[in-house]
Design a protein around this motif. Structure first.
Motif, PDB file in Angstrom:
ATOM      1  N   GLY A  20      41.020  40.347  47.610  1.00  0.00           N
ATOM      2  CA  GLY A  20      39.745  41.035  47.407  1.00  0.00           C
ATOM      3  C   GLY A  20      39.257  40.791  45.990  1.00  0.00           C
ATOM      4  N   ASP A  21      39.664  41.658  45.069  1.00  0.00           N
ATOM      5  CA  ASP A  21      39.283  41.462  43.668  1.00  0.00           C
ATOM      6  C   ASP A  21      40.351  40.696  42.886  1.00  0.00           C
ATOM      7  OD1 ASP A  21      41.289  43.329  43.398  1.00  0.00           O
ATOM      8  OD2 ASP A  21      40.104  44.767  42.245  1.00  0.00           O
ATOM      9  N   SER A  42      40.310  33.559  48.599  1.00  0.00           N
ATOM     10  CA  SER A  42      39.458  34.616  49.155  1.00  0.00           C
ATOM     11  C   SER A  42      38.585  34.029  50.248  1.00  0.00           C
ATOM     12  CB  SER A  42      38.572  35.235  48.067  1.00  0.00           C
ATOM     13  OG  SER A  42      37.647  34.280  47.570  1.00  0.00           O
ATOM     14  N   LEU A  43      38.218  34.866  51.205  1.00  0.00           N
ATOM     15  CA  LEU A  43      37.235  34.458  52.208  1.00  0.00           C
ATOM     16  C   LEU A  43      35.851  34.389  51.580  1.00  0.00           C
ATOM     17  CD1 LEU A  43      36.409  33.836  55.146  1.00  0.00           C
ATOM     18  CD2 LEU A  43      36.262  36.309  55.519  1.00  0.00           C
ATOM     19  N   ASP A  44      35.576  35.300  50.659  1.00  0.00           N
ATOM     20  CA  ASP A  44      34.276  35.345  49.987  1.00  0.00           C
ATOM     21  C   ASP A  44      34.097  34.172  49.033  1.00  0.00           C
ATOM     22  OD1 ASP A  44      33.347  37.751  51.127  1.00  0.00           O
ATOM     23  OD2 ASP A  44      34.457  38.937  49.666  1.00  0.00           O
ATOM     24  N   SER A  45      32.847  33.805  48.809  1.00  0.00           N
ATOM     25  CA  SER A  45      32.527  32.845  47.756  1.00  0.00           C
ATOM     26  C   SER A  45      32.692  33.530  46.403  1.00  0.00           C
ATOM     27  CB  SER A  45      31.090  32.354  47.904  1.00  0.00           C
ATOM     28  OG  SER A  45      30.185  33.423  47.646  1.00  0.00           O
ATOM     29  N   GLU A  46      32.737  32.749  45.354  1.00  0.00           N
ATOM     30  CA  GLU A  46      32.876  33.336  44.021  1.00  0.00           C
ATOM     31  C   GLU A  46      31.663  34.206  43.689  1.00  0.00           C
ATOM     32  OE1 GLU A  46      34.105  32.048  39.450  1.00  0.00           O
ATOM     33  OE2 GLU A  46      33.828  30.517  40.992  1.00  0.00           O
ATOM     34  N   ALA A  47      30.480  33.776  44.104  1.00  0.00           N
ATOM     35  CA  ALA A  47      29.271  34.556  43.842  1.00  0.00           C
ATOM     36  C   ALA A  47      29.317  35.904  44.562  1.00  0.00           C
ATOM     37  CB  ALA A  47      28.036  33.767  44.272  1.00  0.00           C
ATOM     38  N   THR A  48      29.801  35.901  45.800  1.00  0.00           N
ATOM     39  CA  THR A  48      29.910  37.150  46.561  1.00  0.00           C
ATOM     40  C   THR A  48      30.933  38.081  45.933  1.00  0.00           C
ATOM     41  OG1 THR A  48      29.283  36.030  48.610  1.00  0.00           O
ATOM     42  CG2 THR A  48      30.415  38.145  48.826  1.00  0.00           C
ATOM     43  N   LEU A  49      32.037  37.523  45.465  1.00  0.00           N
ATOM     44  CA  LEU A  49      33.048  38.336  44.788  1.00  0.00           C
ATOM     45  C   LEU A  49      32.456  39.041  43.576  1.00  0.00           C
ATOM     46  CD1 LEU A  49      36.106  35.902  44.813  1.00  0.00           C
ATOM     47  CD2 LEU A  49      35.916  38.038  46.099  1.00  0.00           C
ATOM     48  N   LYS A  50      31.683  38.313  42.804  1.00  0.00           N
ATOM     49  CA  LYS A  50      31.080  38.901  41.603  1.00  0.00           C
ATOM     50  C   LYS A  50      30.104  40.009  41.972  1.00  0.00           C
ATOM     51  CE  LYS A  50      31.602  34.680  38.863  1.00  0.00           C
ATOM     52  NZ  LYS A  50      30.916  33.520  38.225  1.00  0.00           N
ATOM     53  N   ALA A  51      29.362  39.812  43.058  1.00  0.00           N
ATOM     54  CA  ALA A  51      28.413  40.837  43.502  1.00  0.00           C
ATOM     55  C   ALA A  51      29.139  42.091  43.980  1.00  0.00           C
ATOM     56  CB  ALA A  51      27.530  40.281  44.612  1.00  0.00           C
ATOM     57  N   LYS A  52      30.279  41.916  44.630  1.00  0.00           N
ATOM     58  CA  LYS A  52      31.032  43.055  45.159  1.00  0.00           C
ATOM     59  C   LYS A  52      31.804  43.802  44.080  1.00  0.00           C
ATOM     60  CE  LYS A  52      31.987  41.533  49.925  1.00  0.00           C
ATOM     61  NZ  LYS A  52      33.071  41.156  50.872  1.00  0.00           N
ATOM     62  N   SER A  54      32.064  42.922  40.516  1.00  0.00           N
ATOM     63  CA  SER A  54      31.538  42.812  39.144  1.00  0.00           C
ATOM     64  C   SER A  54      32.609  42.432  38.120  1.00  0.00           C
ATOM     65  CB  SER A  54      30.822  44.112  38.748  1.00  0.00           C
ATOM     66  OG  SER A  54      31.721  45.207  38.767  1.00  0.00           O
ATOM     67  N   ASP A  55      32.719  43.214  37.050  1.00  0.00           N
ATOM     68  CA  ASP A  55      33.558  42.822  35.917  1.00  0.00           C
ATOM     69  C   ASP A  55      35.044  42.767  36.256  1.00  0.00           C
ATOM     70  OD1 ASP A  55      31.309  42.636  34.387  1.00  0.00           O
ATOM     71  OD2 ASP A  55      31.568  44.571  33.389  1.00  0.00           O
ATOM     72  N   ASP A  56      35.478  43.586  37.212  1.00  0.00           N
ATOM     73  CA  ASP A  56      36.904  43.618  37.552  1.00  0.00           C
ATOM     74  C   ASP A  56      37.386  42.259  38.043  1.00  0.00           C
ATOM     75  OD1 ASP A  56      37.077  46.270  36.875  1.00  0.00           O
ATOM     76  OD2 ASP A  56      36.805  47.001  38.922  1.00  0.00           O
ATOM     77  N   VAL A  57      36.643  41.666  38.964  1.00  0.00           N
ATOM     78  CA  VAL A  57      37.083  40.387  39.512  1.00  0.00           C
ATOM     79  C   VAL A  57      36.944  39.275  38.477  1.00  0.00           C
ATOM     80  CG1 VAL A  57      34.883  39.623  40.531  1.00  0.00           C
ATOM     81  CG2 VAL A  57      37.050  38.954  41.589  1.00  0.00           C
ATOM     82  N   LEU A  58      35.954  39.360  37.612  1.00  0.00           N
ATOM     83  CA  LEU A  58      35.800  38.353  36.564  1.00  0.00           C
ATOM     84  C   LEU A  58      37.004  38.363  35.630  1.00  0.00           C
ATOM     85  CD1 LEU A  58      32.021  38.798  35.635  1.00  0.00           C
ATOM     86  CD2 LEU A  58      33.060  36.966  36.986  1.00  0.00           C
ATOM     87  N   HIS A 188      33.586  47.702  47.558  1.00  0.00           N
ATOM     88  CA  HIS A 188      34.326  47.803  46.299  1.00  0.00           C
ATOM     89  C   HIS A 188      35.177  49.065  46.226  1.00  0.00           C
ATOM     90  CE1 HIS A 188      30.665  50.098  45.824  1.00  0.00           C
ATOM     91  NE2 HIS A 188      31.150  50.692  44.753  1.00  0.00           N
ATOM     92  N   PHE A 189      35.095  49.934  47.242  1.00  0.00           N
ATOM     93  CA  PHE A 189      35.895  51.161  47.252  1.00  0.00           C
ATOM     94  C   PHE A 189      37.338  50.847  47.660  1.00  0.00           C
ATOM     95  CE2 PHE A 189      32.788  54.935  47.736  1.00  0.00           C
ATOM     96  CZ  PHE A 189      31.872  54.337  46.883  1.00  0.00           C
ATOM     97  N   ASN A 190      38.268  51.622  47.111  1.00  0.00           N
ATOM     98  CA  ASN A 190      39.651  51.551  47.576  1.00  0.00           C
ATOM     99  C   ASN A 190      39.777  52.302  48.899  1.00  0.00           C
ATOM    100  OD1 ASN A 190      39.918  50.452  45.053  1.00  0.00           O
ATOM    101  ND2 ASN A 190      41.606  51.750  44.406  1.00  0.00           N
ATOM    102  N   PHE A 191      40.796  51.973  49.675  1.00  0.00           N
ATOM    103  CA  PHE A 191      41.073  52.723  50.900  1.00  0.00           C
ATOM    104  C   PHE A 191      42.464  53.344  50.797  1.00  0.00           C
ATOM    105  CE2 PHE A 191      42.388  48.340  51.688  1.00  0.00           C
ATOM    106  CZ  PHE A 191      43.678  48.498  52.162  1.00  0.00           C
ATOM    107  N   ARG A 192      42.691  54.380  51.581  1.00  0.00           N
ATOM    108  CA  ARG A 192      43.979  55.062  51.570  1.00  0.00           C
ATOM    109  C   ARG A 192      45.024  54.197  52.266  1.00  0.00           C
ATOM    110  NH1 ARG A 192      46.902  58.509  54.844  1.00  0.00           N
ATOM    111  NH2 ARG A 192      48.178  60.055  53.750  1.00  0.00           N
TER     112      ARG A 192
END
Length: 206
Positions: A20-21, A42-52, A54-58, A188-192
């Motif tokens: 994910g991140d 990741s399944l997501d593109s790098e651009a999608t990761l950044k949108a989801k 933000s700074d954490d994944v960067l 971007h939310f955590n899950f239990r």
């Protein structure tokens, strides 16, 4: 010098699927002091990761690059063995934490469970072809209902794998790991996590 952490070793060739991140990969890289033997995808593109995320994944991507990790995006578990960055490569550990097919319906619905099972089946089929002879395929997964209806062990056995061990999982074992929903408006939310295990599989002997 080899460093070991939980189920993993810095000397192993490790493929991380469905990050994910990228915080799980970052955790291992920090514990090893290097990520030179790791490929994180990741399944997501790098651009999608950044949108989801933000700074954490960067931050995580930057840290992994600095430690020598190979980063690949838009990697689908169903076809990952044909990805240009993965083709003809074998791994000692292939890891998919909390596989999830997205939120198209309630987690309790038969159709949603079948989507999840199809995702895991695709992962097992691909990973089986990418595993070294003594390697293991790992899936970390919730063990309570309805998630136990996915029948993880049966899905693995159907593609020629057997269960080596079911190990108790706690997110506290992996400092910095943030388990993200990954889909929908709250991606971007955590899950239990709740009751979960890391299922370890290996190839059946012929």
């Amino acid at each position: 010098m080899e460093r070991r952490y939980m189920h993993y070793s810095s000397s192993q060739k490790i493929l991380l699927v469905g990050e994910g991140d990228f915080s799980f990969a970052t955790c291992l890289g920090k514990e090893f002091g290097s990520a030179a033997n790791m490929v994180a995808t990741s399944l997501d593109s790098e651009a999608t990761l950044k949108a989801k995320y933000s700074d954490d994944v960067l931050f995580n991507l930057s840290d992994l690059k600095r430690r020598g990790c190979i980063l690949l995006h838009e990697v689908d578990v169903h076809t990952m063995r044909y990805h240009p960055g993965l083709i003809n490569k074998l791994f000692d550990r292939i890891v998919f934490n909390f596989p999830h097919a997205g939120f198209s319906d309630s987690e309790f619905s038969h159709s949603q469970i079948e989507l999840h099972k199809n995702l895991v089946k695709g992962y097992f089929r691909s990973a089986h072809q990418m595993l070294s002879n003594c390697g293991e395929i790992h899936v970390t997964h919730k063990t309570t209902w309805p998630f136990n209806e996915w029948n993880i062990v049966e899905l693995a056995e159907n593609v020629g794998l057997f269960l080596v061990e079911e190990a108790f999982f706690s997110i506290l074992f992996y400092p910095g790991y943030q388990n993200k929903r990954g889909d929908g408006n709250r991606s971007h939310f955590n899950f239990r996590v709740g009751n979960s295990s890391t299922f370890k599989f290996a190839k059946k002997l012929n």
